[in-house]
Design a protein around this motif. Structure first.
Motif, PDB file in Angstrom:
ATOM      1  N   GLU A 182       0.832  -1.206   0.000  1.00  0.00           N
ATOM      2  CA  GLU A 182       0.000   0.000   0.000  1.00  0.00           C
ATOM      3  C   GLU A 182       0.867   1.258   0.000  1.00  0.00           C
ATOM      4  OE1 GLU A 182      -3.462   2.338  -0.051  1.00  0.00           O
ATOM      5  OE2 GLU A 182      -3.187   0.201  -0.477  1.00  0.00           O
ATOM      6  N   ALA A 183       1.918   1.267   0.805  1.00  0.00           N
ATOM      7  CA  ALA A 183       2.812   2.425   0.850  1.00  0.00           C
ATOM      8  C   ALA A 183       3.455   2.665  -0.515  1.00  0.00           C
ATOM      9  CB  ALA A 183       3.888   2.216   1.917  1.00  0.00           C
ATOM     10  N   LEU A 184       3.882   1.591  -1.179  1.00  0.00           N
ATOM     11  CA  LEU A 184       4.508   1.726  -2.496  1.00  0.00           C
ATOM     12  C   LEU A 184       3.503   2.159  -3.555  1.00  0.00           C
ATOM     13  CD1 LEU A 184       6.848  -1.392  -2.422  1.00  0.00           C
ATOM     14  CD2 LEU A 184       7.518   1.022  -2.239  1.00  0.00           C
ATOM     15  N   LYS A 185       2.258   1.730  -3.399  1.00  0.00           N
ATOM     16  CA  LYS A 185       1.204   2.148  -4.332  1.00  0.00           C
ATOM     17  C   LYS A 185       0.938   3.649  -4.181  1.00  0.00           C
ATOM     18  CE  LYS A 185      -3.268   1.116  -3.797  1.00  0.00           C
ATOM     19  NZ  LYS A 185      -4.451   0.276  -3.602  1.00  0.00           N
ATOM     20  N   ARG A 186       0.857   4.122  -2.947  1.00  0.00           N
ATOM     21  CA  ARG A 186       0.575   5.535  -2.694  1.00  0.00           C
ATOM     22  C   ARG A 186       1.770   6.438  -2.964  1.00  0.00           C
ATOM     23  NH1 ARG A 186      -3.119   6.492   2.621  1.00  0.00           N
ATOM     24  NH2 ARG A 186      -4.677   4.888   2.224  1.00  0.00           N
ATOM     25  N   TYR A 187       2.960   5.951  -2.658  1.00  0.00           N
ATOM     26  CA  TYR A 187       4.177   6.759  -2.738  1.00  0.00           C
ATOM     27  C   TYR A 187       5.264   5.997  -3.497  1.00  0.00           C
ATOM     28  CZ  TYR A 187       1.791   9.131   1.122  1.00  0.00           C
ATOM     29  OH  TYR A 187       0.880   9.790   1.906  1.00  0.00           O
ATOM     30  N   PRO A 188       5.062   5.752  -4.792  1.00  0.00           N
ATOM     31  CA  PRO A 188       5.994   4.884  -5.535  1.00  0.00           C
ATOM     32  C   PRO A 188       7.421   5.412  -5.632  1.00  0.00           C
ATOM     33  CG  PRO A 188       4.428   5.938  -7.026  1.00  0.00           C
ATOM     34  CD  PRO A 188       3.978   6.254  -5.632  1.00  0.00           C
ATOM     35  N   SER A 189       7.609   6.709  -5.536  1.00  0.00           N
ATOM     36  CA  SER A 189       8.962   7.251  -5.690  1.00  0.00           C
ATOM     37  C   SER A 189       9.658   7.492  -4.353  1.00  0.00           C
ATOM     38  CB  SER A 189       8.917   8.551  -6.493  1.00  0.00           C
ATOM     39  OG  SER A 189       8.167   9.521  -5.792  1.00  0.00           O
ATOM     40  N   ARG A 190       8.989   7.197  -3.251  1.00  0.00           N
ATOM     41  CA  ARG A 190       9.585   7.463  -1.938  1.00  0.00           C
ATOM     42  C   ARG A 190      10.182   6.199  -1.329  1.00  0.00           C
ATOM     43  NH1 ARG A 190       5.703  11.810   1.191  1.00  0.00           N
ATOM     44  NH2 ARG A 190       5.423  13.172  -0.588  1.00  0.00           N
ATOM     45  N   GLU A 191      11.173   6.417  -0.493  1.00  0.00           N
ATOM     46  CA  GLU A 191      11.728   5.341   0.313  1.00  0.00           C
ATOM     47  C   GLU A 191      10.699   4.991   1.393  1.00  0.00           C
ATOM     48  OE1 GLU A 191      16.092   5.158   1.736  1.00  0.00           O
ATOM     49  OE2 GLU A 191      15.015   6.215   3.332  1.00  0.00           O
ATOM     50  N   VAL A 192      10.648   3.732   1.788  1.00  0.00           N
ATOM     51  CA  VAL A 192       9.745   3.288   2.859  1.00  0.00           C
ATOM     52  C   VAL A 192      10.614   2.904   4.050  1.00  0.00           C
ATOM     53  CG1 VAL A 192       8.008   1.589   3.549  1.00  0.00           C
ATOM     54  CG2 VAL A 192       8.042   2.451   1.191  1.00  0.00           C
ATOM     55  N   ASP A 193      10.339   3.523   5.200  1.00  0.00           N
ATOM     56  CA  ASP A 193      11.099   3.151   6.392  1.00  0.00           C
ATOM     57  C   ASP A 193      10.186   3.051   7.596  1.00  0.00           C
ATOM     58  OD1 ASP A 193      10.744   5.706   7.570  1.00  0.00           O
ATOM     59  OD2 ASP A 193      12.840   6.279   7.399  1.00  0.00           O
ATOM     60  N   LEU A 194      10.769   2.641   8.701  1.00  0.00           N
ATOM     61  CA  LEU A 194      10.037   2.539   9.964  1.00  0.00           C
ATOM     62  C   LEU A 194      11.039   2.623  11.100  1.00  0.00           C
ATOM     63  CD1 LEU A 194      10.664  -0.583  11.030  1.00  0.00           C
ATOM     64  CD2 LEU A 194       8.949  -1.127   9.336  1.00  0.00           C
ATOM     65  N   GLU A 195      10.524   2.866  12.286  1.00  0.00           N
ATOM     66  CA  GLU A 195      11.338   2.872  13.498  1.00  0.00           C
ATOM     67  C   GLU A 195      10.841   1.748  14.390  1.00  0.00           C
ATOM     68  OE1 GLU A 195      12.425   7.475  14.354  1.00  0.00           O
ATOM     69  OE2 GLU A 195      10.337   6.903  14.752  1.00  0.00           O
ATOM     70  N   VAL A 196      11.783   1.094  15.069  1.00  0.00           N
ATOM     71  CA  VAL A 196      11.406   0.000  15.969  1.00  0.00           C
ATOM     72  C   VAL A 196      12.360   0.012  17.164  1.00  0.00           C
ATOM     73  CG1 VAL A 196      12.800  -1.687  14.666  1.00  0.00           C
ATOM     74  CG2 VAL A 196      10.921  -2.490  16.118  1.00  0.00           C
ATOM     75  N   LEU A 197      11.806  -0.199  18.338  1.00  0.00           N
ATOM     76  CA  LEU A 197      12.640  -0.306  19.528  1.00  0.00           C
ATOM     77  C   LEU A 197      13.604  -1.480  19.357  1.00  0.00           C
ATOM     78  CD1 LEU A 197       9.828   0.396  22.082  1.00  0.00           C
ATOM     79  CD2 LEU A 197      12.014   1.607  22.066  1.00  0.00           C
TER      80      LEU A 197
END
Length: 166
Positions: free
Chosen positions: A107-122
């Protein structure tokens, strides 16, 4: 382990989903991931308690029977979309994380195909880190961030689009 294959899909988060999510309770040490009560979230207009933010940034993750299984925040930043992910507590620890996260990444890639996808995790959350790695995320940074329980170490993990794991 859940016996039958689970197929997750992403839909816009409804107020009913948001209310349900506020009632979820995680066992320690994961209880830090809980939310305020729905009436407080709505009254304060914070996070998915704000209808505009809910519509623009939050999605619900459902299974093939349309049962609410979790949610994600797709937070747009310059050149990046940062994921915030929450799975229904009774589904955690059953080996479904990579399938769940995979649906969110798609879903993230569909909405924002040109952006990097990241996350934060403890850094202590090895259960989540294993699921993220299985989906194609790698640790790119470690830093301290303020939490309700003080400063804690986090990893930043970035999705490798070339991994084709989702």
């Amino acid at each position: 382990m859940i016996s039958s294959p689970v197929i997750f899909h992403v839909v816009p988060m409804t107020a009913a989903h948001a209310k349900d999510i506020c009632g979820w309770h995680y066992k320690a040490p994961y209880n830090i991931y809980g939310w305020l009560a729905w009436d407080k979230m709505e009254a304060l207009g914070i996070e998915f308690g704000d209808p505009r933010i809910r519509r623009e940034q939050y999605v619900s993750v459902l299974d093939q029977k349309d049962n609410l299984c979790g949610f994600a925040q797709l937070f747009p930043m310059e050149g990046t979309v940062r994921l915030g992910i929450g799975m229904r507590p009774d589904l955690c620890g059953h080996g479904l994380g990579h399938l769940f996260v995979g649906a969110i990444v798609r879903e993230a890639l569909k909405r924002y195909p040109s952006r990097e996808v990241d996350l934060e995790v403890l850094t202590w959350n090895q259960r989540a880190i294993r699921a993220y790695r299985k989906c194609g995320f790698t640790i790119t940074d470690t830093y301290e961030r303020r939490t309700p329980n003080g400063e804690k170490p986090f990893y930043c993990m970035v999705y490798d689009k070339s991994s084709a794991k989702i």
